[in-house]
Every structure is written in C-alpha cells, then in structure tokens.
Design a protein around this motif. Structure first.
Motif, PDB file in Angstrom:
ATOM      1  N   MET A  58       0.838  -1.192   0.000  1.00  0.00           N
ATOM      2  CA  MET A  58       0.000   0.000   0.000  1.00  0.00           C
ATOM      3  C   MET A  58       0.883   1.256   0.000  1.00  0.00           C
ATOM      4  O   MET A  58       0.606   2.229  -0.693  1.00  0.00           O
TER       5      MET A  58
ATOM      6  N   LEU B 293       3.718  11.750   5.575  1.00  0.00           N
ATOM      7  CA  LEU B 293       3.248  10.778   6.565  1.00  0.00           C
ATOM      8  C   LEU B 293       4.408  10.268   7.424  1.00  0.00           C
ATOM      9  O   LEU B 293       4.210   9.522   8.370  1.00  0.00           O
TER      10      LEU B 293
ATOM     11  N   ALA C 221       7.093   8.550   6.095  1.00  0.00           N
ATOM     12  CA  ALA C 221       7.702   7.337   5.554  1.00  0.00           C
ATOM     13  C   ALA C 221       8.827   7.713   4.594  1.00  0.00           C
ATOM     14  O   ALA C 221       8.750   8.732   3.914  1.00  0.00           O
TER      15      ALA C 221
ATOM     16  N   ALA D 193      -5.663   4.188   7.297  1.00  0.00           N
ATOM     17  CA  ALA D 193      -4.984   2.978   7.781  1.00  0.00           C
ATOM     18  C   ALA D 193      -3.479   3.083   7.553  1.00  0.00           C
ATOM     19  O   ALA D 193      -2.684   2.732   8.423  1.00  0.00           O
ATOM     20  N   LEU D 194      -3.105   3.601   6.388  1.00  0.00           N
ATOM     21  CA  LEU D 194      -1.676   3.732   6.078  1.00  0.00           C
ATOM     22  C   LEU D 194      -1.000   4.695   7.063  1.00  0.00           C
ATOM     23  O   LEU D 194       0.104   4.427   7.546  1.00  0.00           O
ATOM     24  N   ALA D 195      -1.694   5.793   7.371  1.00  0.00           N
ATOM     25  CA  ALA D 195      -1.126   6.755   8.316  1.00  0.00           C
ATOM     26  C   ALA D 195      -0.957   6.120   9.700  1.00  0.00           C
ATOM     27  O   ALA D 195       0.070   6.297  10.354  1.00  0.00           O
TER      28      ALA D 195
ATOM     29  N   LEU E  75      -0.626   2.885  10.388  1.00  0.00           N
ATOM     30  CA  LEU E  75       0.443   1.887  10.291  1.00  0.00           C
ATOM     31  C   LEU E  75       1.808   2.567  10.288  1.00  0.00           C
ATOM     32  O   LEU E  75       2.757   2.088  10.922  1.00  0.00           O
ATOM     33  N   GLN E  76       1.898   3.683   9.591  1.00  0.00           N
ATOM     34  CA  GLN E  76       3.161   4.410   9.534  1.00  0.00           C
ATOM     35  C   GLN E  76       3.533   4.933  10.923  1.00  0.00           C
ATOM     36  O   GLN E  76       4.664   4.805  11.368  1.00  0.00           O
TER      37      GLN E  76
ATOM     38  N   LEU F 148      -1.811  10.500  12.567  1.00  0.00           N
ATOM     39  CA  LEU F 148      -0.387  10.477  12.897  1.00  0.00           C
ATOM     40  C   LEU F 148      -0.132  10.905  14.345  1.00  0.00           C
ATOM     41  O   LEU F 148       1.001  10.879  14.809  1.00  0.00           O
TER      42      LEU F 148
END
Lengths: 336, 254
Positions: free
Chosen positions: A203, A218, A220, B101-103, B105-106, B164
């Motif tokens: 993703m 974010l 990353a 969800a990505l935020a 998880l990050q 975040l």
C-alpha cells in the motif's frame, strides 16, 4: 455514523480475509489450469512454454517497480541476467548443480543486482532515471562480455548440467521436468507477490507512485521503501533468470540485453501495469504472438507486433487485463 | 507550560534577499496560533523551513526541546511535527479508509510489513473507523479519493494528520478552495482538534483566523511584526501599514 465494536470489526476482518484470499486461490487455479492445458496441447513445445514462464517472472518483477511504484526503467534485464549468470556460474565453476541451490544463488544474485541498480536508478527521476537504467543494463552486458573467464563472454556460459530434482526427476530432453519446475516456481512467486502487494508495504508503494510528497508527509521514507521493492523485484527477476539457466542449460549475453529489457516493458504495457495478472497475460500474449507470427511470416513479424502494440496503447491504454477488468468493474457497478 | 515547538532566530535568504529574517516563535501544547501576512511575506518559505523541506541559513527549529534543525522532513514527522498542504495531496486511486490505515500503520512503524492486509488487523480497522467517523467521512470510506468532493478531500487531509497523532500540527490554509457551503464542516473539524495539540495555521481567510486563533502572528517581508491577541492585531499600526496595498484598510480585518 457508528463506530463498529471490536467484535464487529474482528469478525469482519476474518470474513474479509476469506473474501480476499479467494481471488488468490482462483489465480493459482487459473495459472495451474493454463499450465496443464499448455502441457497437454503443446507437448513438443515445452521449451517455449518454460521460456515464457521465465520471462513471466521478469515481467512480474518489472511490474513491481514500474507498475506498483512508478519507477521508469529500461534496464530490468540486468536483474534477470544476474540471476541467470549467478545460477550458471555456481553450477559451472563451483560444481553446485543442485537445481534448488542454483535457484537460490540466482535469487541472491538478482536481489544484489536489484539493490545496486535500485540505489543508482533511484538517484534520478523521470527521463534521467530512464537513461540511468539503460546505462546499467549496457554496463552489465559489457562486464559479462569482458569477464569471459567466468561468463563465457559472447560464446555464452555452457556446460550447465543441473542434477535431478530431489534426486528423482532428471531434466529430460523434452523439458518436462524443467516445465513443471518452472510452473511450480511461478505459482509460488505469484502467491508471495500477491501477499506483498496487498500488505501495508504494498500500500505504501502504491502511495509512492501516486504522490511521493504525501508519503513523506506521513513520515515514511520514499527511497528506503523503493530500494526494498527493488531488492524484492531483483529476487523475482533472478529466479526467472535462474529458471532460464536451469532449463536451457546455457546462459547467453542476450539475457542481459537492452532488447530484453525493452521487450519486458512492452509485455507489461500490453498486459497492463500495476496488476500481477496483467504482467502474466502480457507475457503470454506477446511471446505466443511472437512465436506464431514469426513462424508464419519471419520477415514482417516485428511489424505485426508493432501494429498490435500501437492498437493496444491507443484503444486499450490500461492494457489487455486492465481494460477487461475495468469493463467488468463498470458492469458490476451499473448492475449494483 | 514548556514549549513543544520553538523556532529560534530562523533565517533564510535566496541570493542576497532575506525571505525569512530572524523569526522566533514559541508554542505550548494546546496553542491555537494563526500565521498571517500579505502576499510575499514569506509564509511558504517559513513553512518549508519548519517542515525541513528547506534548510535555513541560520537559526534553529526545536520540537519538544530537541533541536531538529539537522533532521529531514520525514524524521521531523516521526517526532510529531505534521503538516497539511495548501492544495490537497492525497492518493487519487486509494480510498479514505486506506489513507487513514496507512497513516496509522506508519505512525506505529508497521507500514513496512510485507505480509497480511491491514484489513485483517482489527486494531487498525477500529481506529480508522473512529477517525473517519469523527470527520464525518464514514460513508465515503470505500470510495476512491478522486471520486469524492474537494471539501471532503480537505477533511481527509485532517484525518491523516490526526491519524499520525502529532504534537504540533501545521495547517497550510486548511479551507483553501473549499466551497462556501462546506467551510462549516472544516471549521467544525478544526474546533474538534485534540485540546493538547499545538496548532499553527497559515490562513488568508480572516473570518476563519479570528474564530480559530487565540493568538496571531503577522509576518511581513520575512519578519515578525506582530505577535499577540487577534483583537490587538487589528489595532497595530505596523500591521495596518503592512496590509496597505493588499488590503485597503486593516480595519476590514475585524
């Protein structure tokens, strides 16, 4: 608007997992069915089918960096060739002729080549990136040509004689063992890649393709993620190269060529980028087409392939699989 | 209360021109500060210096007392300095649910996982649903972002920032480009931001500034010319002078 209770979301997570595993099972069954059909329909052409399987691994590998991450490259054969020479060299010069050991070394060589070319290619973006990738495959080609003591140079690396698989199944003259070996490898790689592209990491990669600045915001690391994907891609391409070395028992400079890199990209675009099925369908279509048309018209087959590609790019820009998938999705939405 | 965010004597010049000149700001948890200034005042440069997208010629940026001047933008995000963008930056082919969800998880250091879908992670699913619900985006959770309205995309930017769990949030014109009918939603979302979060908002819309901010900083020609209560800003002579030209009269600010 309600917040689901933990029980709700836990059960929806399990059912979701079941729903999402089903396409994988179907995918594996489709590949297996196509492989069996190929075996039964073209028993005298298994060498070609094995070659298609090896190239399919290269195109899958290319899809990981180009389709999923948006990295432009015309040098991906460098990873495939690294795998082929890696497997060939351990067999010829170090006497490691177990097919699994050869495959393992091919994967490691491919992953290392992926690491190196990833680090170099990712220094730039857009057109300069493309040029760097071309430079890499030319350099790799030249190194293999010059190091003829190890690689056989332009004569190719011959004398690869893999042992029987599990000590039982000899690599036979008809290529049956190589074919089964290749298909099982392809299915395993497919299952692993389905996991990876659907994972949080996958993703993140899709995010990088769509907006790298947002991914950075974010928190990353864009380049770190892309280098990881390049290493995975190298391992897959390396597996393809090793399969080619094991099945043909020779490695030539063409496995490290710009032409092969460009053809892989053509196959990917033909099938559709950003989907594993697209990569498989593109490879199969292109190589089958090449075989049939070049037999029918050895002088003009490239013209016909060119015409096919123009037709696909103009009328089905998402590629064969992408267009069909979009059509089905649209139909489903209309009927819903 | 001790400063969670501090900028000390920040300077940046392009060629011989000082675009940010000796700027110092200090913010405590829970602060609601608006940074305003006429066009060309150096607001964008200031934002880029703070986020780490630009290197300062001199000065320091501190987060929770730690000097982060030498860190790049992603390292600063991981230490709790999060920004939103003036023009939304989202993933057009992904859904709001995937974004949030990505935020999450990050934030948790799980975004590098290569096995298992986020949909199978119950805790991520719950938190995602809760954040989307807070911002009224639940019904759009599974639509692709390019298919949803701009006002809702702006809300999703806020959702990402919330996911975040920042200490300091930098909002770059959070209501820019949003149709009048939807600004109420944005304002409500801004009012509902966590109480202990320090928020620095760069904004042109003075109505929004006066409703949101409890402190206003005015930047003109790269320097801070005012730092204080919103009501005092409109009475300040230097602020009025700075705005002459771009605004007929600073009184119209109020």
């Amino acid at each position: 608007m309600t917040v689901p209770t933990s029980k709700d979301s836990a059960s929806s997570a399990t059912s979701d997992r079941r729903v999402r595993l089903r396409p994988d099972v179907i995918g594996v069954l489709v590949i297996a069915a196509a492989a069996i059909a190929g075996y039964l329909l073209f028993p005298n052409n298994l060498a070609l089918l094995t070659r298609i399987t090896a190239i399919a691994l290269l195109v899958l590998s290319l899809d990981l960096v180009t389709g999923y991450c948006g990295v432009a490259t015309l040098g991906h054969a460098a990873l495939f060739g690294a795998g082929a020479y890696g497997a060939g060299i351990v067999a010829v010069h170090f006497g490691m002729t177990d097919p699994f050991a050869m495959l393992g070394f091919g994967i490691i060589a491919g992953a290392l080549a992926g690491l190196v070319s990833g680090v170099v290619v990712l220094r730039a973006h857009g057109l300069p990136q493309l040029v760097l990738s071309i430079a890499i495959v030319h350099l790799a080609h030249e190194v293999a040509n010059k190091a003829s003591g190890w690689t056989g140079g332009s004569d190719g690396l011959a004398g690869i004689t893999p042992d029987a698989v599990f000590g039982l199944y000899q690599f036979d003259l008809w290529g049956r063992t190589a074919y089964v070996f290749g298909i099982v490898l392809l299915i395993l790689v497919f299952v692993v890649l389905r996991q990876i592209v659907r994972s949080p990491f996958g993703m993140l990669c899709r995010g990088i393709r769509q907006d790298p600045l947002r991914v950075q915001a974010l928190g990353a690391s864009v380049n770190g993620t892309l280098v990881k994907m390049y290493v995975i891609s190298g391992a897959v391409a390396g597996a393809g190269g090793a399969l080619n070395a094991i099945s043909t028992q020779v490695v030539g400079l063409d496995s490290l060529s710009f032409t092969l890199s460009a053809e892989a990209l053509v196959m990917l675009v033909l099938g559709g980028t950003g989907s594993l099925y697209g990569a498989l369908i593109g490879t199969l279509t292109f190589m089958w087409f090449e075989d049939v048309v070049s037999a029918a018209n050895p002088f003009h087959w490239l013209t016909i392939v060119g015409a096919l590609l123009i037709a696909v790019v103009l009328f089905a820009p998402k590629g064969l699989y992408g267009t069909i998938a979009a059509w089905f999705a649209g139909r489903k939405r209309r009927s819903a | 209360m001790s400063a969670v965010f501090e900028v000390r004597n920040l300077k940046r010049s392009f060629g011989g021109l000082a675009v940010t000149n000796d700027v110092s700001i200090s913010m405590a948890p829970g602060d609601r500060v608006a940074l305003i200034g006429p066009n060309g005042a150096g607001k964008t440069t200031f934002v880029n210096l703070v986020t780490g997208n630009l290197k300062p010629s001199a000065g320091q940026v501190l987060l929770g007392g730690e000097d982060v001047t030498g860190l790049n933008s992603t390292q600063r995000v991981r230490r709790g300095l999060v920004r939103s963008f003036q023009v939304t930056r989202l993933f057009p082919e992904m859904t709001p649910e995937e974004h949030v969800a990505l935020a999450i998880l990050q934030r948790e250091g799980r975004s590098g996982r290569m096995f298992g879908s986020h949909r199978a992670m119950a805790d991520v699913g719950e938190e995602t649903a809760a954040i989307l619900s807070t911002l009224g985006l639940s019904s759009l959770a599974d639509n692709r972002v390019r298919e949803i309205a701009y006002g809702q995309q702006r809300l999703l930017e806020l959702a990402l920032a919330l996911a975040l769990k920042p200490k300091v949030l930098l909002l770059d014109e959070p209501a820019a480009g949003v149709p009048q009918s939807d600004t109420g939603l944005i304002e409500k979302a801004l009012a509902d931001l966590p109480a202990d979060l320090a928020v620095l908002m760069i904004e042109h819309d003075m109505d929004l500034v006066f409703r949101f901010a409890r402190r206003v900083i005015v930047l003109a020609a790269g320097e801070i010319i005012f730092d204080g209560l919103p009501s005092d800003a409109t009475r300040d002579t230097r602020v009025r002078q700075a705005y002459l030209g771009s605004y007929a009269d600073a009184r119209s600010l109020a």
